[in-house]
Design an enzyme around this catalytic site. Structure first.
Site, PDB file in Angstrom:
ATOM      1  CD  GLN A 125      -0.965  -0.645   3.680  1.00  0.00           C
ATOM      2  OE1 GLN A 125      -1.773  -1.545   3.482  1.00  0.00           O
ATOM      3  NE2 GLN A 125      -0.767  -0.116   4.877  1.00  0.00           N
ATOM      4  CG  ASP A 153      -3.295   6.992   6.514  1.00  0.00           C
ATOM      5  OD1 ASP A 153      -4.289   6.301   6.251  1.00  0.00           O
ATOM      6  OD2 ASP A 153      -2.521   6.746   7.471  1.00  0.00           O
ATOM      7  CG  ASP A 164      -0.409  -4.909   6.860  1.00  0.00           C
ATOM      8  OD1 ASP A 164      -0.577  -5.235   8.044  1.00  0.00           O
ATOM      9  OD2 ASP A 164      -1.057  -4.005   6.294  1.00  0.00           O
ATOM     10  CG  ASN A 165      -4.407  -6.211   6.193  1.00  0.00           C
ATOM     11  OD1 ASN A 165      -4.833  -6.984   7.054  1.00  0.00           O
ATOM     12  ND2 ASN A 165      -4.318  -4.909   6.392  1.00  0.00           N
ATOM     13  CD  GLU A 215      -2.057  -8.532   9.737  1.00  0.00           C
ATOM     14  OE1 GLU A 215      -2.842  -8.112  10.611  1.00  0.00           O
ATOM     15  OE2 GLU A 215      -2.125  -8.183   8.542  1.00  0.00           O
ATOM     16  CE  LYS A 239      -1.746   0.844  13.081  1.00  0.00           C
ATOM     17  NZ  LYS A 239      -2.952   0.167  12.588  1.00  0.00           N
TER      18      LYS A 239
END
Length: 651
Positions: free
Chosen positions: A311, A346, A382-383, A411, A522
């Site tokens: 991303q 974002d 991630d994802n 994940e 985070k």
């Protein structure tokens, strides 16, 4: 020398032989089975044909990139079920298959002996057998010598016993033509290094490793923390993204839609003017500083895992350099990432269906290869379930064909079948639902599911107690016994487990009503006292010591739950792959004091190659030994002192 007139593959539809029910295999060979280098792999198959001729079978295997097959004979177990084993000596992608053919000489010998036993005239049959010897094409001088010797003995004496020796049978088994040789389909196999199955992970947000309040941490600060993390016994230091963070639509503290002055933003909003996925955040240091961190980890026996998040922040360089990789809305505005009801202004997701998708795929692969060149061999993805499955299958294969020792952790907290699908297509390890399994029945049911077939052959769990996104409800009370219980469960049930930094300090303040940390790092920089009173660092150190010293705890699938009469204590026995180490564990799931009988009478311990019933146990924390009485031992757990008991079983 080729004794095969024809190899018929896919024997279930053609060929003299049917080769069925091959084990191990995932979805009939669509996906690779996973194993660890240097460990014995048994392969089983049903092999049969019509008639009464004698069948021979072999297991063949090779590295995917090799041309020559290696082979070993298979042994008939019973009812047309055959087996053989081999030991892969290198990591990488392999193929294996089963071959079957008619052993014509063994068939002749069997028929000859039956006729001889019945008193029939076998003179012509003996000549027929000798004729088979004259047609043999031995693969080596030793076999050739045996065949020639026995043939001459028969021709000189006429004694058929010269044709019936076991030595000749073995020589002829490898020296005959095999016109009906039938080969099964090819089955894929991924051989990984041991870290793929065993390790303790410590998740660290590098910018929060400074010792000065409000000061952005650096790789040098992270290096300074390594002795402390290493002393707790962790094997893998996992970094959240270390790249430049976007400024457009940057998130503020507690995920505020807009950042205030000085807010650092989310590390998952990757990319800014300073660079993208192949750059480091300038406040963390330089690329050389990162390499120094990798070297420092290696010196302490640890590895680095990097977060790979596919991303981009809206100001990631790719949006200007490759605008065709991203989707826009009908009004021309950017299509931001969404996970309803959440929005991530974002973050922008690449478009894997773009006309130029091939160059996007290559660019993402090259990002992984870039970090491999910096010394990273583990990637937490991630994802991955939000990206095309075929992309991950391609990317993992592309990377591992170049670097077969690279590990990928998925994940993906999503639907069970999708999680398993990601594991099938190549992810080395997977996150799990352990984080939310709290009751005895659901813990045991879930572990039995992961350890069942075929899951155990492709799904390697990594049990995280918590993550930056997840503060489970059972930890929100901040009770020390619960933190100890959960890390003991994670580290004892699974050979691979992890904690997110702050767990050892019992951090537990949530956003009210949600399983999320308030004031999450985070979205801000935190500075901690890593020796804060009340921490459980010594407990984690002991836990990891026990794991290192007992190979039974370095695997997950060889686990058996033990029935005890307490609904809030789970007990189980684990045994090492070579069966030389057996560990029994009991862990409290509630704050009560528990007294119970732990039956271990049917637990076996291997000593000098001989299996014996357990006769005693050794407490792995205290070293105290206790004999088993009537096949078990009475135990007491006071969770405030220690919610878990760990024993080595002794014969």
């Amino acid at each position: 020398m080729n004794k095969t007139a024809q190899i018929v593959e896919g024997a279930t539809t053609s060929g003299a032989f049917h080769i069925e029910d091959v084990y191990p295999a995932i979805d009939d060979g669509r996906f690779p089975v996973k194993r660890i280098v240097g460990e014995r792999i048994e392969v089983w198959a049903d092999v049969y044909r019509d008639g009464h001729d004698i069948t021979a079978a072999a297991l063949i295997w090779r590295r995917e990139s090799d041309r020559e097959w290696r082979r070993t004979p298979m042994t008939l177990h019973s009812n047309d079920r055959w087996f053989a084993a081999f030991v892969p000596d290198e990591v990488g992608r392999y193929l294996y298959a089963v071959e079957a053919w008619t052993d014509e000489f063994a068939t002749w010998r069997h028929g000859f002996e039956l006729k001889q036993k019945a008193g029939a005239d076998v003179a012509v049959d003996a000549i027929e057998g000798a004729g088979m010897l004259t047609k043999a094409d031995a693969p080596d001088p030793e076999a050739a010598a045996v065949i020639v010797k026995q043939c001459e003995l028969f021709l000189q004496s006429g004694d058929a016993s010269a044709l019936l020796t076991e030595e000749l049978q073995d020589a002829m088994a490898a020296s005959q033509a095999r016109p009906d040789l039938t080969r099964s389909q090819l089955f894929p196999l991924m051989i990984d290094r041991p870290r793929a199955r065993y390790g303790a992970w410590y998740e660290m947000i590098p910018r929060s490793q400074s010792t000065v309040a409000g000061q952005h941490g650096t790789f040098r600060d992270c290096i300074a923390r390594l002795p402390d993390v290493g002393a707790m016994g962790f094997d893998v230091i996992y970094f959240t993204p270390i790249h430049p963070i976007g400024r457009i639509n940057r998130k503020g503290r507690n995920n505020a839609v807009r950042a205030a002055e000085g807010d650092p933003g989310s590390p998952y909003a990757i990319g800014a003017a300073e660079g993208g996925h192949d750059a480091v955040h300038p406040q963390l240091g330089t690329l050389q500083d990162f390499r120094d961190f990798v070297v420092a980890c290696t010196a302490l026996g640890m590895e680095v895992a990097l977060d790979f998040a596919v991303q981009c922040a809206p100001d990631h360089p790719w949006l200007k350099e490759h605008p065709q990789w991203f989707k826009r809305r009908p009004d021309g505005s950017m299509r931001y990432a969404e996970n309803p009801p959440k929005k991530y202004e974002d973050i922008v997701n690449p478009d894997f269906t773009a006309e130029d998708a091939g160059s996007l795929w290559n660019a993402l692969r090259d990002v992984v290869l870039f970090w491999v060149d910096q010394g990273v061999k583990i990637f937490r993805v991630d994802n991955p379930h939000t990206k095309p499955l075929r992309f991950w299958e391609w990317l993992i294969a592309e990377v591992q064909r170049r670097h077969p020792d690279v590990i990928f952790l998925a994940e993906a907290f999503t639907r069970p079948k999708l999680m398993k699908g990601l594991a099938k297509l190549g992810f080395t390890q997977s996150y799990t639902y352990f984080t939310w399994r709290t009751q005895k029945w659901e813990i045991e049911q879930y572990i039995n599911e992961l350890n069942g077939y075929p899951e155990r052959d492709y799904y390697r769990p990594n049990f995280f107690t918590n993550t930056p996104d997840i503060l489970p409800y059972h930890l929100q009370g901040g009770e020390p016994w619960m933190f100890r219980s959960r890390v003991a469960l994670a580290g004892m049930l699974s050979s691979t487990y992890g904690v997110y930094n702050g767990f050892e300090l019992l951090e537990h303040e949530p956003i009210p009503g949600r399983e999320e940390y308030i004031d999450s790092e985070k979205y801000e920089i935190k500075v901690r006292d890593w020796n804060k009173p009340g921490n459980i660092k010594p407990y984690i150190s002991e836990l990891n010591r026990i794991r290192r010293e007992n190979s039974a705890l370095q695997q997950t699938s060889n686990l058996r739950f033990v029935g005890i009469d307490d609904a809030n204590v789970t007990a189980f026995v684990k045994q090492s792959i070579d069966q030389t180490n057996t560990v029994a564990v009991a862990i409290a799931l509630s704050h009560d004091i528990h007294e119970f009988w732990l039956p271990l009478g049917d637990t076996l311990v291997t000593v000098n190659g001989e299996q014996r019933h357990a006769a005693a146990v050794e407490n792995l924390l205290t070293g105290e030994r206790s004999a088993l009485d009537w096949g078990g031992i009475r135990l007491r757990i006071d969770p405030d002192r220690d919610p878990a008991l760990f024993f080595r079983c002794l014969a």
